[in-house]
Write a protein that holds these residues in place. Structure first.
Motif, PDB file in Angstrom:
ATOM      1  N   GLU A 202      57.897  88.007  60.184  1.00 41.23           N
ATOM      2  CA  GLU A 202      58.018  88.554  58.833  1.00 41.23           C
ATOM      3  C   GLU A 202      56.649  88.845  58.221  1.00 41.23           C
ATOM      4  O   GLU A 202      56.457  89.876  57.559  1.00 41.23           O
ATOM      5  N   SER A 203      55.698  87.956  58.449  1.00 36.57           N
ATOM      6  CA  SER A 203      54.350  88.152  57.913  1.00 36.57           C
ATOM      7  C   SER A 203      53.687  89.378  58.520  1.00 36.57           C
ATOM      8  O   SER A 203      53.038  90.163  57.816  1.00 36.57           O
ATOM      9  N   ALA A 206      55.398  92.459  57.037  1.00 36.83           N
ATOM     10  CA  ALA A 206      55.009  92.691  55.645  1.00 36.83           C
ATOM     11  C   ALA A 206      53.610  93.297  55.550  1.00 36.83           C
ATOM     12  O   ALA A 206      53.349  94.149  54.693  1.00 36.83           O
ATOM     13  N   LYS A 207      52.699  92.882  56.439  1.00 38.47           N
ATOM     14  CA  LYS A 207      51.332  93.389  56.391  1.00 38.47           C
ATOM     15  C   LYS A 207      51.241  94.829  56.891  1.00 38.47           C
ATOM     16  O   LYS A 207      50.644  95.688  56.230  1.00 38.47           O
ATOM     17  N   LYS A 209      53.623  97.186  57.590  1.00 39.62           N
ATOM     18  CA  LYS A 209      54.524  98.256  57.154  1.00 39.62           C
ATOM     19  C   LYS A 209      53.885  99.128  56.068  1.00 39.62           C
ATOM     20  O   LYS A 209      54.357 100.228  55.810  1.00 39.62           O
ATOM     21  N   ASN A 231      62.903  89.236  55.144  1.00 38.68           N
ATOM     22  CA  ASN A 231      62.086  90.281  54.523  1.00 38.68           C
ATOM     23  C   ASN A 231      61.877  91.485  55.437  1.00 38.68           C
ATOM     24  O   ASN A 231      60.747  91.945  55.628  1.00 38.68           O
ATOM     25  N   ASP A 233      63.174  95.525  56.031  1.00 36.33           N
ATOM     26  CA  ASP A 233      63.799  96.578  55.227  1.00 36.33           C
ATOM     27  C   ASP A 233      65.203  96.887  55.714  1.00 36.33           C
ATOM     28  O   ASP A 233      66.142  97.006  54.928  1.00 36.33           O
ATOM     29  N   SER A 272      61.113  99.259  59.213  1.00 31.71           N
ATOM     30  CA  SER A 272      60.669  99.495  57.843  1.00 31.71           C
ATOM     31  C   SER A 272      61.201 100.823  57.324  1.00 31.71           C
ATOM     32  O   SER A 272      61.687 101.661  58.079  1.00 31.71           O
TER      33      SER A 272
END
Length: 325
Positions: A202-203, A206-207, A209, A231, A233, A272
């Motif tokens: 997830e980390s 998140a970074k 995308k 998290n 999309d 994403s």
């Protein structure tokens, strides 16, 4: 005249769109390379895997549980690939196209118990590698393993056996078009480590995308319902994918002699919002107008029950998704 100019401009834009739009097909498959003794060096098994890849017309292939011969570096806990990637090289030969290239995690897998920043990581044998095949005539690849610290075990995104691949692809015909593909296989028999890896994933998502589109495929060893609340999309084509919004398509193959038994939805694609999906995730099977639970046809090969497919090929169905750029 002004209307004619507007019409001509619109026509040019429309034609340009159709000229530059390109499809990329991604296949993901846990091939269970050495889960049974008869698969090691088994030409029939390898031919079956390559038959699936060929018939899928995939441009990028994510493989899990790939057996790579390894050599231990003296006086260290680290293993490296030998001079020859037996399995991957043989697959390229069988596929019969010089454009196929491959990347694997064999060069940076954690092969003995290692603590990094106080976290204990598990050991893995030679079967515990991920690999990516890709058609270099359509895409070029850049491995982020060194950037992320996978190769020297000092990154913030290490995974349980450090066998997750994070690759930046660019289209050969549109070099400015880039996207990230992540090949993942989360731990099966340790829930704590599985969720640690999921949080790490997830980390990463998140970074990165925010830079380009990100698509993650593989064997998550988790039901779809565990992913939809995280998290990411989109998961497996979002909420319209399956009749029950809490679960995805079952892809883990049981051992029924009466037909095809599918027991878990562990294989997924998450992606994403920058990824444009032309065709949502599906099983990579041709049903040939037969009841799926009686027979599966892949190319010229027919499997009459899940026990046969499980024994001869894998206990996973390959999955496929088509992207458009």
């Amino acid at each position: 005249n002004s209307m004619k100019k507007i019409f001509c401009t619109a026509l040019v834009l429309l034609v340009t769109f159709f000229v530059v739009a390109e499809e990329i097909t991604i296949l993901s498959f846990n091939i269970k390379g050495t889960s049974t003794s008869n698969r090691q060096g088994n030409t029939e098994w390898l031919n079956d895997i390559c038959n699936i890849i060929s018939n899928s017309q995939a441009d990028i292939v994510l493989l899990q549980e790939v057996c790579i011969e390894l050599e231990k570096i003296p006086e260290t806990k680290v293993f490296k690939r030998g001079k020859k990637d037996n399995l991957l090289d043989d697959m390229v030969k069988i596929l019969g196209c010089e454009n196929w290239c491959h990347l694997s995690t064999a060069d940076y897998g954690l092969r003995a118990n290692v603590s990094v920043n106080g976290i204990e990581y598990s050991s893995g044998d030679k079967t515990q590698n991920n690999a990516i095949l890709y058609n270099s005539a359509k895409v070029q690849a850049f491995d982020y393993a060194e950037i992320l610290g996978f190769t020297n075990f000092d990154g913030n995104f290490l995974f349980n056996k450090n066998t997750v691949q994070f690759i930046e692809f660019s289209l050969v015909n549109q070099e400015e078009t880039k996207f990230f593909v992540v090949n993942v296989h989360l731990p099966y028999n340790n829930l704590e480590k599985r969720f640690h890896d999921l949080e790490t994933l997830e980390s990463l998502f998140a970074k990165y995308k925010h830079y380009n589109g990100v698509i993650i495929g593989g064997d998550f060893n988790l039901h779809r319902s565990e992913l939809t609340g995280r998290n990411f999309d989109y998961v497996d084509g979002h909420d319209s994918w399956y009749y029950d919004k809490n679960f995805g398509l079952k892809t883990t193959v049981g051992k029924s002699e009466d037909g095809f038994s599918l027991v878990n939805d562990y294989d997924h694609f998450v992606y994403s919002s920058k990824i444009n999906v032309k065709s949502k995730m599906r099983r990579c099977f041709s049903l040939s107008n037969q009841d799926f639970y009686k027979q599966v046809v892949i190319g010229e090969k027919t499997y009459t029950n899940s026990a046969e497919f499980n024994n001869k090929v894998s206990d996973h169905c390959p999955i496929i998704m088509v992207l458009e750029f």
